[in-house]
Design an enzyme around this catalytic site. Structure first.
Site, short mmCIF file in Angstrom:
data_model
loop_
_atom_site.label_atom_id
_atom_site.label_comp_id
_atom_site.label_asym_id
_atom_site.label_seq_id
_atom_site.Cartn_x
_atom_site.Cartn_y
_atom_site.Cartn_z
N LYS A 66 0.88 -1.07 -0.02
CA LYS A 66 0.04 -0.02 0.03
C LYS A 66 0.86 1.22 0.00
CE LYS A 66 -3.69 -2.41 2.27
NZ LYS A 66 -4.51 -2.99 3.29
N GLN A 110 -4.40 -1.44 9.57
CA GLN A 110 -4.78 -2.96 9.09
C GLN A 110 -4.99 -3.69 10.12
OE1 GLN A 110 -3.13 -3.32 5.94
NE2 GLN A 110 -3.97 -5.46 6.37
N ASP A 133 -11.11 3.22 4.75
CA ASP A 133 -11.63 1.80 4.48
C ASP A 133 -13.16 1.79 4.54
OD1 ASP A 133 -9.69 0.05 4.06
OD2 ASP A 133 -8.93 -0.13 5.97
#
Ligand code: NAP
Length: 304
Positions: A66, A110, A133
């Protein structure tokens, strides 16, 4: 194999392979143009904070990918690596500081987090405007109300691939296998918002194959290698395989496979994503796209 058998195999319809990697490359090129324009207009790059707690090797790989891809498209990334023994309070204090940091447009924590940390509490601590997200209840609620929202990256990637292939999805019958908060539920919501007729099936569903066979669009996100075969697929359907499963292959080598039996499905489906090279690359590209979306929205509606 006899000539006849060979001919009949060749006559079998073969599904088109949906190239998620190529589409993700295109998406990242568009994000790079947008990021450069943003930097010219606002005197700084869009910023993505990436928080990793602990030393899970798969999570470390995801985070590195990422950050590398963010740098390639002109997004500044701010890595925060906490030890496996970090407390929930420590993580919440970090999120609070990132919420208030003007250089940070998007915050990614994460998952999974160590068992000692409550995932829900952490997700709800993220400023919804920076919730790249799309897991915060504010964004979940907006998506389910059919309003503009930051949308989870994997289902967003699926939707973009479907629209690219099929155009208007209105009226199509979609079946989503799996109902996780990360993939299945937001996927079903996105398809409903795109005017599909949507069914979600899960581990308690009856007649799974029969339900799946109704689908013009079949999205599978379960985590069971090869569970979807030819008997689950309507001829000509578009099938997206979200599953990523590592299985033991020949000579002890690991191999990545999806939830769909690719060979069996490609004899029936109209189009199909491979694993790897299907949905996975789209997820990271959509993370970068969402970072740009969050950055734009923040400069249009400055906080505080
Ligand atoms: P998850 O949270 O474990 O959810 C799995 C879902 O599958 C659950 O809703 C479960 O039903 C359902 N399920 C389990 N067994 C089933 C069965 N026999 N028949 C029908 N449904 C069944 O997993 P997830 O996070 O959604 O991830 C799913 C897969 O996608 C995994 O392989 C994961 O690695 C992969 N993934 C890939 C990406 C990507 O970028 N490509 C991103 C995220 C996830 P219940 O709710 O009833 O338990």
């Amino acid at each position: 194999m006899t000539k006849l058998a060979e001919d009949s195999r060749q006559d079998q319809p073969r599904a088109a392979r949906i190239d998620g990697k190529a589409f993700a490359d295109k998406l990242r090129a568009e994000v790079a143009v947008d990021a450069s324009r943003f930097a010219q207009e606002h005197g700084r790059q869009p910023g993505l904070a990436v928080v990793l707690v602990g030393d899970d090797p798969a999570s470390q790989v995801y985070v590195r990918t990422k950050m590398r891809q963010a740098a390639e498209v002109g997004i500044a990334s701010f890595p925060h690596l906490l030890g496996a023994d970090a407390s929930e309070a420590e993580l919440l204090a970090l999120i609070d500081s990132l919420n208030r940091d003007d250089r940070v447009d998007a915050i990614l924590v994460q998952l999974p987090l160590p068992a000692s940390i409550n995932e829900k509490v952490v997700i709800e601590a993220i400023d919804p405007a920076k919730d790249v997200d799309g897991f915060h209840p504010y964004n979940v609620g907006r998506l389910s109300g059919g309003r503009a929202a930051l949308v989870p990256c994997t289902p967003l990637g699926c939707l973009l691939l479907l629209q690219d292939r099929l155009g208007d999805l209105s009226g199509l019958k979609a079946v989503v296998v799996g109902r996780s908060n990360i993939v299945g539920r937001p996927m079903a919501q996105l398809l409903l918002n795109a005017d599909c007729t949507v069914t979600t099936v899960h581990s308690r569903s009856r007649n799974l194959a029969e339900e799946c066979r109704q689908a013009d669009i079949l999205v599978v996100a379960v985590g069971r290698p090869g569970m979807i075969g030819a008997e689950h697929i309507k001829p000509g359907a578009t099938v997206l395989d979200v599953g990523i499963n590592r299985i033991e292959a020949a000579e002890g080598q690991g191999q990545l496979v999806g939830d769909v039996d690719f060979a069996a499905a490609s004899a029936v489906a109209g189009a199909l994503t491979p694993v790897p090279g299907g949905i996975g690359p789209m997820t990271v590209a959509c993370l970068l796209r969402n970072t740009l979306t969050a950055a734009r929205q923040r400069v249009q509606q400055p906080q505080g």
